[in-house]
Motif scaffolding. Structure first.
Motif, PDB file in Angstrom:
ATOM      1  N   ALA A   1       0.840  -1.355   0.262  1.00 51.97           N
ATOM      2  CA  ALA A   1      -0.035  -0.007   0.170  1.00 51.97           C
ATOM      3  C   ALA A   1       0.855   1.402  -0.047  1.00 51.97           C
ATOM      4  CB  ALA A   1      -0.517  -0.045   1.153  1.00 51.97           C
ATOM      5  N   GLY A   2       0.831   1.520  -0.866  1.00 53.28           N
ATOM      6  CA  GLY A   2       0.723   3.342  -1.283  1.00 53.28           C
ATOM      7  C   GLY A   2       2.848   3.379  -1.958  1.00 53.28           C
ATOM      8  N   LEU A   3       2.848   1.726  -1.993  1.00 54.83           N
ATOM      9  CA  LEU A   3       4.426   1.748  -2.500  1.00 54.83           C
ATOM     10  C   LEU A   3       4.061   1.718  -4.336  1.00 54.83           C
ATOM     11  CD1 LEU A   3       6.116  -1.136  -0.420  1.00 54.83           C
ATOM     12  CD2 LEU A   3       6.622   1.689  -0.755  1.00 54.83           C
ATOM     13  N   PRO A   4       5.306   2.106  -5.182  1.00 54.44           N
ATOM     14  CA  PRO A   4       4.992   2.127  -6.514  1.00 54.44           C
ATOM     15  C   PRO A   4       5.161   0.806  -7.030  1.00 54.44           C
ATOM     16  CG  PRO A   4       6.965   2.845  -6.405  1.00 54.44           C
ATOM     17  CD  PRO A   4       6.456   3.270  -5.087  1.00 54.44           C
ATOM     18  N   PRO A   5       4.382   0.010  -8.128  1.00 55.69           N
ATOM     19  CA  PRO A   5       4.361  -1.793  -7.777  1.00 55.69           C
ATOM     20  C   PRO A   5       6.027  -1.929  -8.160  1.00 55.69           C
ATOM     21  CG  PRO A   5       3.627  -0.404  -9.975  1.00 55.69           C
ATOM     22  CD  PRO A   5       3.887   0.828  -8.706  1.00 55.69           C
ATOM     23  N   GLU A   6       6.841  -0.980  -9.062  1.00 54.89           N
ATOM     24  CA  GLU A   6       8.186  -1.799  -9.553  1.00 54.89           C
ATOM     25  C   GLU A   6       8.763  -1.515  -7.668  1.00 54.89           C
ATOM     26  OE1 GLU A   6       8.467   2.663  -9.802  1.00 54.89           O
ATOM     27  OE2 GLU A   6       6.865   0.755 -10.254  1.00 54.89           O
ATOM     28  N   ARG A   7       8.487  -0.986  -6.797  1.00 60.00           N
ATOM     29  CA  ARG A   7       8.952  -1.463  -5.605  1.00 60.00           C
ATOM     30  C   ARG A   7       8.696  -3.007  -5.087  1.00 60.00           C
ATOM     31  NH1 ARG A   7      10.045   4.456  -2.436  1.00 60.00           N
ATOM     32  NH2 ARG A   7      10.636   5.339  -3.925  1.00 60.00           N
ATOM     33  N   ILE A   8       7.822  -3.534  -5.488  1.00 63.32           N
ATOM     34  CA  ILE A   8       6.798  -4.937  -5.268  1.00 63.32           C
ATOM     35  C   ILE A   8       8.156  -5.773  -5.487  1.00 63.32           C
ATOM     36  CG2 ILE A   8       4.945  -5.805  -4.174  1.00 63.32           C
ATOM     37  CD1 ILE A   8       3.493  -3.577  -3.701  1.00 63.32           C
ATOM     38  N   HIS A   9       8.858  -6.985  -5.486  1.00 66.66           N
ATOM     39  CA  HIS A   9       9.058  -7.954  -5.825  1.00 66.66           C
ATOM     40  C   HIS A   9       8.558  -9.195  -5.630  1.00 66.66           C
ATOM     41  CE1 HIS A   9      11.680  -4.832  -7.003  1.00 66.66           C
ATOM     42  NE2 HIS A   9      12.155  -4.302  -5.664  1.00 66.66           N
ATOM     43  N   VAL A  10       8.061  -9.887  -6.408  1.00 62.57           N
ATOM     44  CA  VAL A  10       7.572 -11.447  -5.931  1.00 62.57           C
ATOM     45  C   VAL A  10       8.091 -12.315  -6.536  1.00 62.57           C
ATOM     46  CG1 VAL A  10       5.745 -12.795  -6.477  1.00 62.57           C
ATOM     47  CG2 VAL A  10       5.279 -10.182  -5.803  1.00 62.57           C
TER      48      VAL A  10
ATOM     49  N   GLY B   1      -2.465  -7.914 -13.983  1.00 64.25           N
ATOM     50  CA  GLY B   1      -2.968  -6.946 -13.446  1.00 64.25           C
ATOM     51  C   GLY B   1      -2.050  -5.744 -11.984  1.00 64.25           C
ATOM     52  N   SER B   2      -1.114  -6.356 -11.579  1.00 60.35           N
ATOM     53  CA  SER B   2      -0.566  -5.377 -10.725  1.00 60.35           C
ATOM     54  C   SER B   2       0.522  -4.601 -10.998  1.00 60.35           C
ATOM     55  CB  SER B   2      -0.413  -6.243  -9.227  1.00 60.35           C
ATOM     56  OG  SER B   2       0.739  -7.100 -10.200  1.00 60.35           O
ATOM     57  N   GLY B   3       1.605  -5.425 -11.750  1.00 62.37           N
ATOM     58  CA  GLY B   3       2.638  -4.421 -12.316  1.00 62.37           C
ATOM     59  C   GLY B   3       3.945  -4.605 -11.162  1.00 62.37           C
TER      60      GLY B   3
END
Length: 363
Positions: free
Chosen positions: A172-181, A290-292
């Motif tokens: 929440a509040g983070l740009p999707p490129e900062r979330i790594h799966v 869909g999240s990016g």
């Protein structure tokens, strides 16, 4: 001061123990390259220090005396703020954190560029591993009851495994490129190495900076061994299971060492649960596409693999008495040998007193 903080928040049973141990083993080498794995002191491993910090952030108190984690999160934050470069914080119990706890973490790290790292695994492998882990930790529920609660979404593990829920809260509040799966490979042979390389890619670590491999892993028990530990849990008082000696003797010595050497049918997902597991995988994959967010690996690895045609499934809740007896005897033998090899504190004290008395008489 430029600083990037990677919060590796889980999920449980996705190779996190291996990743954390490898980070700890190579912490000095990594620090020389500007990658820091904070710990409290040279006598405390980064994994233990960060576990306590995670407990403190979540307001929980596992595996130690009351209050043993108090202040650990603030101590971790202070260490991070004194650091520049890249910082890695990792513990899987962070995965199902509530929005208010996540908000606190993000506020405390507001002067850093925060990234969230999350490793995901298909439920056909993750759920059997999670049930075994819960038994090792002292739980006594049946496999069926555990799976029922996971399907209903009202267990700790189900909340920690739910990709959209975990990433929706932590991201929440983070740009999707900062979330790594990171997806966990299906192959057990290459799984650990591939997962480590994917973790390195997500966090910007050159694998050459961490050359020392880890031998740590939460190895799996078979159906007979898990059932014996479960029955042992049912006969041990709850207060005893909370003590450190239980964790040392039952979990570390017996469940993690002696019993994993035996060979019995593995714990697997029941055939009738695959439809639900596949539906969950579809939901996860659709959300991720869909999240990016940054996906490191192959989303198809999140789909459970059905057993080969004709392969027999063994119910862990219905293990024959003879198999349990053989396993229990092996466990009793291992525990007896362990007890016999441990020094007797009272006897040692008597010997020290006698020795001191002898020295006084001779002086």
């Amino acid at each position: 001061m430029s600083r990037v903080v990677h919060l590796h928040v889980g999920a449980p049973k996705t190779g996190t123990t291996y990743v954390q141990d490898r980070l700890g083993l190579n912490s000095r080498s990594l620090a020389r390259h500007g990658v820091h794995v904070p710990t409290g002191s040279p006598l405390v491993s980064p994994a233990l220090f960060q576990f306590r910090a995670a407990l403190d952030l979540l307001g929980q108190d596992w595996g130690g005396r009351p209050g043993h984690a108090d202040g650990a999160w603030d101590q971790l934050v202070r260490k991070i703020r004194r650091t520049s470069g890249t910082v890695v914080v990792s513990h899987e119990i962070l995965a199902p954190a509530t929005p208010d706890r996540v908000a606190r973490a993000m506020a405390d790290l507001a002067d850093s560029e925060v990234h969230v790292v999350y490793s995901a695994r298909d439920l056909a492998r993750q759920l059997p591993a999670a049930w075994q882990e819960s038994i090792k930790q002292g739980r006594k529920w049946s496999y069926r009851r555990f799976l029922d609660r996971c399907e209903r979404g009202n267990s700790w593990f189900s909340r920690a495994f739910d990709v959209p829920s975990v990433l929706g809260t932590w991201g929440a509040g983070l740009p999707p490129e900062r979330i790594h799966v990171l997806t966990v490979p299906h192959s057990r042979v290459t799984g650990g190495d591939s997962l480590w390389l994917r973790f390195c890619r997500a966090t910007g670590i050159d694998p050459a900076w961490a050359p020392v491999d880890s031998e740590r892993a939460n190895r799996s028990l078979g159906v007979a061994e898990t059932q014996v530990v479960r029955q042992l849990n049912r006969r041990i008082k709850r207060a005893t299971r909370r003590e450190a000696e239980y964790d040392e003797l039952i979990r570390e010595m017996l469940a993690q060492d002696q019993l994993v050497r035996r060979s019995s049918a593995p714990v697997r997902l029941p055939p009738e649960r695959f439809d639900w597991a596949e539906a969950e995988a579809d939901r996860w994959i659709e959300w991720l596409r869909g999240s990016g967010v940054d996906v490191v690996g192959d989303l198809e690895e999140l789909r459970p693999q059905r057993p080969a045609e004709g392969e027999k499934w063994r119910d862990p809740d219905k293990v024959g008495a003879k198999k349990q007896l053989r396993t229990a005897i092996d466990a009793l033998a291992a525990m007896t040998q362990e007890a016999a090899g441990r020094p007797d504190p009272e006897r040692q004290l008597v010997r020290r007193v006698r020795a001191q008395a002898q020295r006084l008489r001779q002086s």
